[in-house]
Design a protein around this motif. Structure first.
Motif, short mmCIF file in Angstrom:
data_model
loop_
_atom_site.label_atom_id
_atom_site.label_comp_id
_atom_site.label_asym_id
_atom_site.label_seq_id
_atom_site.Cartn_x
_atom_site.Cartn_y
_atom_site.Cartn_z
N HIS A 8 31.79 46.86 32.58
CA HIS A 8 30.62 47.57 33.14
C HIS A 8 29.34 47.06 32.49
N GLU A 9 29.36 46.87 31.19
CA GLU A 9 28.18 46.38 30.48
C GLU A 9 27.83 44.95 30.93
N PHE A 10 28.85 44.12 31.10
CA PHE A 10 28.64 42.75 31.58
C PHE A 10 27.97 42.76 32.95
N VAL A 11 28.51 43.54 33.86
CA VAL A 11 27.95 43.61 35.21
C VAL A 11 26.52 44.14 35.17
N HIS A 12 26.30 45.17 34.41
CA HIS A 12 24.96 45.76 34.31
C HIS A 12 23.96 44.74 33.76
N ALA A 13 24.36 44.00 32.75
CA ALA A 13 23.45 43.04 32.11
C ALA A 13 23.20 41.80 32.96
N ARG A 14 24.17 41.34 33.73
CA ARG A 14 24.08 40.06 34.43
C ARG A 14 23.94 40.20 35.95
N SER A 38 32.97 40.61 46.04
CA SER A 38 34.33 40.07 46.09
C SER A 38 34.66 39.29 44.82
N VAL A 39 33.68 38.61 44.27
CA VAL A 39 33.91 37.87 43.03
C VAL A 39 34.09 38.82 41.85
N LEU A 40 33.27 39.87 41.79
CA LEU A 40 33.41 40.82 40.67
C LEU A 40 34.74 41.55 40.70
N ILE A 41 35.30 41.76 41.87
CA ILE A 41 36.64 42.36 41.96
C ILE A 41 37.66 41.42 41.31
N LYS A 42 37.53 40.13 41.59
CA LYS A 42 38.45 39.15 40.99
C LYS A 42 38.23 39.06 39.48
N VAL A 43 36.97 39.08 39.06
CA VAL A 43 36.66 39.00 37.64
C VAL A 43 37.25 40.22 36.92
N ALA A 44 37.13 41.39 37.51
CA ALA A 44 37.69 42.60 36.89
C ALA A 44 39.19 42.45 36.67
N LEU A 50 39.63 37.04 30.15
CA LEU A 50 38.31 36.43 29.99
C LEU A 50 37.69 36.80 28.65
N LEU A 51 37.88 38.04 28.23
CA LEU A 51 37.32 38.46 26.95
C LEU A 51 37.99 37.75 25.78
N ARG A 52 39.29 37.54 25.89
CA ARG A 52 40.03 36.89 24.80
C ARG A 52 39.81 35.38 24.76
N HIS A 53 39.79 34.73 25.93
CA HIS A 53 39.85 33.27 25.95
C HIS A 53 38.75 32.56 26.72
N GLY A 54 37.80 33.27 27.22
CA GLY A 54 36.87 32.57 28.09
C GLY A 54 35.44 33.02 27.97
N ASN A 55 34.67 32.47 28.87
CA ASN A 55 33.26 32.80 28.99
C ASN A 55 33.11 33.54 30.31
N PRO A 56 33.00 34.87 30.29
CA PRO A 56 32.96 35.65 31.54
C PRO A 56 31.84 35.23 32.49
N GLU A 57 30.67 34.91 31.96
CA GLU A 57 29.57 34.54 32.85
C GLU A 57 29.84 33.19 33.53
N ALA A 58 30.29 32.22 32.78
CA ALA A 58 30.59 30.91 33.37
C ALA A 58 31.69 31.04 34.42
N TYR A 59 32.72 31.83 34.11
CA TYR A 59 33.81 32.04 35.05
C TYR A 59 33.28 32.70 36.33
N THR A 129 26.32 22.18 34.84
CA THR A 129 26.62 22.22 36.27
C THR A 129 28.00 21.64 36.54
N ALA A 130 28.31 20.52 35.90
CA ALA A 130 29.63 19.90 36.07
C ALA A 130 30.72 20.85 35.60
N ASP A 131 30.51 21.49 34.46
CA ASP A 131 31.51 22.43 33.95
C ASP A 131 31.69 23.62 34.89
N LEU A 132 30.59 24.16 35.40
CA LEU A 132 30.68 25.30 36.31
C LEU A 132 31.38 24.94 37.61
#
Length: 172
Positions: A8-14, A38-44, A50-59, A129-132
């Motif tokens: 919720h905090e991630f979505v609110h901030a970004r 639709s993307v936020l449903i998948k992210v959820a 994502l919290l353990r191993h990734g970058n939620p914003e980049a994903y 950009t290439a990474d994203l």
């Protein structure tokens, strides 16, 4: 501990930034809302990982681009015209340029549009950009070159703006 802690905090901030990206990709406010939702449903669904191993914003940004490309492949709707709007109303040149640019962006391929949005609207580096996009640095460079050339052909009245972009690219 809830599996969605921090989501919720991630979505609110970004949300504003993500919505702007979605709008620039789709060119339509309602489609942008649908895309982001639709993307936020998948992210959820992937949030704990994502919290353990990734970058939620980049994903999330990469998911926006991929979902947009997927939608574009499935639809055959008519693309907006690249013709500038009639000048019946009094608009300043920057407003007309934004409208013309938005219409021209809508006529690029999904990958070219994604590169332009990430590079110039979000001010991402070629590497980011290439990474994203999950592609090589060379692909970003060639897609940028082809997209700018296509924009020049679609909207010759924006040549001065595109020249400024290319000067900024050369200075980076």
């Amino acid at each position: 501990m809830n599996r969605y802690d921090g989501f919720h905090e991630f979505v609110h901030a970004r949300q504003q930034s993500l919505m702007r990206t979605a709008y620039l990709l789709t060119g339509d406010a309602h489609l942008a809302e649908d895309l982001l939702q639709s993307v936020l449903i998948k992210v959820a669904g992937h949030w704990p990982k994502l919290l353990r191993h990734g970058n939620p914003e980049a994903y999330t940004r990469k998911a926006l681009v991929n979902q947009h490309i997927s939608w574009r492949r499935r639809t055959t709707r008519e693309l907006p015209s690249a013709d500038p709007p009639e000048r019946g109303h009094s608009h300043d040149d920057s407003t007309v340029n934004r409208i013309v640019l938005r219409q021209a962006l809508g006529r690029l391929t999904p990958r070219q549009r994604a590169v332009i949005v990430l590079r110039f609207y979000e001010d991402r580096t070629e590497r980011e950009t290439a990474d994203l996009l999950g592609c090589s640095l060379g692909t970003v460079k060639s897609q940028t070159h082809h997209a700018l050339g296509r924009l020049r052909a679609l909207a010759p009245e924006l040549t001065h703006l595109l020249a400024e972009i290319e000067i900024q690219e050369a200075d980076r």
